[in-house]
Design a protein around this motif. Structure first.
Motif, PDB file in Angstrom:
ATOM      1  N   LEU A   1     -19.226  71.062 102.980  1.00 29.87           N
ATOM      2  CA  LEU A   1     -18.435  69.881 103.087  1.00 29.87           C
ATOM      3  C   LEU A   1     -19.156  68.690 104.065  1.00 29.87           C
ATOM      4  O   LEU A   1     -19.458  67.538 103.625  1.00 29.87           O
ATOM      5  CB  LEU A   1     -16.916  69.826 103.423  1.00 29.87           C
ATOM      6  N   GLU A   2     -19.349  69.175 105.282  1.00 29.74           N
ATOM      7  CA  GLU A   2     -19.731  68.439 106.288  1.00 29.74           C
ATOM      8  C   GLU A   2     -21.329  67.967 106.148  1.00 29.74           C
ATOM      9  O   GLU A   2     -21.921  67.040 106.429  1.00 29.74           O
ATOM     10  CB  GLU A   2     -19.796  68.781 107.577  1.00 29.74           C
ATOM     11  N   LYS A   3     -22.382  69.037 105.690  1.00 31.05           N
ATOM     12  CA  LYS A   3     -23.715  68.891 105.468  1.00 31.05           C
ATOM     13  C   LYS A   3     -23.851  67.936 104.351  1.00 31.05           C
ATOM     14  O   LYS A   3     -24.763  67.228 104.145  1.00 31.05           O
ATOM     15  CB  LYS A   3     -24.354  70.302 105.495  1.00 31.05           C
ATOM     16  N   PHE A   4     -23.215  68.274 103.115  1.00 26.76           N
ATOM     17  CA  PHE A   4     -23.878  67.473 101.881  1.00 26.76           C
ATOM     18  C   PHE A   4     -22.652  66.728 101.389  1.00 26.76           C
ATOM     19  O   PHE A   4     -22.845  66.074 100.129  1.00 26.76           O
ATOM     20  CB  PHE A   4     -23.946  68.686 100.890  1.00 26.76           C
ATOM     21  N   LYS A   5     -21.745  66.212 102.207  1.00 26.72           N
ATOM     22  CA  LYS A   5     -20.624  65.371 101.840  1.00 26.72           C
ATOM     23  C   LYS A   5     -19.827  65.638 100.481  1.00 26.72           C
ATOM     24  O   LYS A   5     -19.840  64.774  99.616  1.00 26.72           O
ATOM     25  CB  LYS A   5     -21.692  63.894 101.816  1.00 26.72           C
ATOM     26  N   PHE A   6     -19.741  67.115 100.142  1.00 22.34           N
ATOM     27  CA  PHE A   6     -18.952  67.272  98.993  1.00 22.34           C
ATOM     28  C   PHE A   6     -17.365  66.839  99.053  1.00 22.34           C
ATOM     29  O   PHE A   6     -17.087  66.255  99.977  1.00 22.34           O
ATOM     30  CB  PHE A   6     -18.802  68.726  98.864  1.00 22.34           C
TER      31      PHE A   6
ATOM     32  N   LYS B   1     -22.953  81.991 111.144  1.00 23.19           N
ATOM     33  CA  LYS B   1     -21.836  82.053 110.244  1.00 23.19           C
ATOM     34  C   LYS B   1     -21.793  80.602 109.421  1.00 23.19           C
ATOM     35  O   LYS B   1     -21.946  79.431 109.970  1.00 23.19           O
ATOM     36  CB  LYS B   1     -20.593  81.899 111.126  1.00 23.19           C
ATOM     37  N   VAL B   2     -21.700  80.716 108.064  1.00 23.29           N
ATOM     38  CA  VAL B   2     -21.576  79.482 107.305  1.00 23.29           C
ATOM     39  C   VAL B   2     -20.369  79.534 106.409  1.00 23.29           C
ATOM     40  O   VAL B   2     -19.960  80.581 105.931  1.00 23.29           O
ATOM     41  CB  VAL B   2     -22.937  79.310 106.459  1.00 23.29           C
ATOM     42  N   THR B   3     -19.664  78.339 106.479  1.00 26.80           N
ATOM     43  CA  THR B   3     -18.160  78.112 105.614  1.00 26.80           C
ATOM     44  C   THR B   3     -18.346  77.161 104.657  1.00 26.80           C
ATOM     45  O   THR B   3     -19.477  76.423 104.721  1.00 26.80           O
ATOM     46  CB  THR B   3     -17.089  78.196 106.634  1.00 26.80           C
TER      47      THR B   3
END
Length: 310
Positions: free
Chosen positions: A10-15, A3-5
């Protein structure tokens, strides 16, 4: 399937989150990215609402030319209850109409400093990896001379002990007992260890050991593409095992077939050396050098010569 949200992005790419915080846990179900250029022009007939929407300089430049009425209408249609998120590239300012529509429906509105093309590629690669079909196989995965070898067999046949011997010989452990396998691309299977048992080996009579602690960081790796399966089974006197290596057997995992070798186990056989040589021989076959086929060709030539003499 994992599951991806939007929260994961936000956490992975620091958006940066601009609006729609209540929807950050909406599931992303496809790796396809949509750039809604036609939708900006008012054509929503085939709008892929369940995809991530990526807005770049082109889309927002066109959007600025619209009337105030069209701006509100387009943004309201763009933000649906099915839309998992909208991302702005190049650190661009979000139109107020988009912020209002995103807040109203709860669509996460994110912003990135990356260029649109780079961002699209980065997101697609990440989502394809995370949303790839996945299964778990009971076995051991070891990196031997760059070849990902999946060792399978019944419980107690000696898989973990063989893996330990291979690690002592300089090869790298990926996973023991349970191997999580994802089909990240067509014909590409990538195996990794569940986080709970990462770097651990279970040796009967000894217990659980930490391979990285004992042998160093060079003895483990987090994931590896699976190229070969070696199945260990107790020696069966009534079974005829392949002695030439001409017969090819395959194991099907998800939608991919990988070469499979069956190695009989009995006292006195050095399984680590056999598997090590099997990996080297597999690599030679990929380079076009097949010892079994060369022997078969020589034997056929000898038979032909003998028949000609008579």
């Amino acid at each position: 399937m994992a599951k991806v949200t939007a929260n994961d992005l936000l956490e992975k790419f620091k958006f940066e989150l601009l609006a729609g915080e209540e929807g950050i846990y909406r599931p992303i179900t496809t790796s396809d990215i949509s750039r809604p250029g036609m939708e900006m022009a008012g054509f929503f007939t085939y709008y892929p609402a369940k995809r991530l929407q990526l807005l770049g300089r082109t889309e927002l430049s066109f959007f600025k030319q619209l009337s105030d009425h069209d701006k509100r209408e387009r943004m309201q249609k763009l933000c649906t209850y099915d839309t998992p998120g909208i991302i702005l590239s190049r650190d661009m300012d979000a139109p107020k109409e988009l912020i209002e529509a995103a807040e109203k429906v709860g669509v996460p509105l994110l912003r990135s400093t990356q260029t649109t093309t780079r961002l699209s590629s980065m997101l697609t690669n990440y989502l394809e990896s995370q949303l790839a079909p996945m299964t778990a196989v009971h076995g051991v995965l070891v990196d031997i001379y760059g070849i990902g070898v999946l060792i399978t067999g019944s419980s107690g046949v000696g898989k973990s002990e063989t893996a330990l011997d291979l690690v002592r010989r300089g090869h790298r452990l990926v996973a023991d007992d349970s191997v999580e396998i994802r089909q990240e691309h067509e014909e590409t299977l990538v195996g990794r260890s569940p986080e709970l048992i990462q770097h651990l080996l279970e040796i009967r009579g000894l217990g659980i050991i930490n391979v990285m602690t004992l042998f160093g960081a060079g003895a483990v790796r987090p994931f590896k593409r699976i190229a070969l399966c070696i199945h260990l089974e107790l020696w069966d006197q009534t079974k005829a095992y392949d002695r030439l290596g001409l017969d090819e057997e395959y194991m099907r995992i998800i939608n991919t077939d990988i070469p499979k070798l069956t190695v009989p186990v009995r006292p006195g056989r050095n399984l680590a050396v056999i598997i090590e040589v099997a990996a080297m021989n597999f690599r030679l076959k990929r380079l076009g050098i097949n010892a079994a086929q060369q022997f078969s060709d020589r034997l056929a030539d000898v038979i032909d010569e003998s028949e000609q003499e008579f």
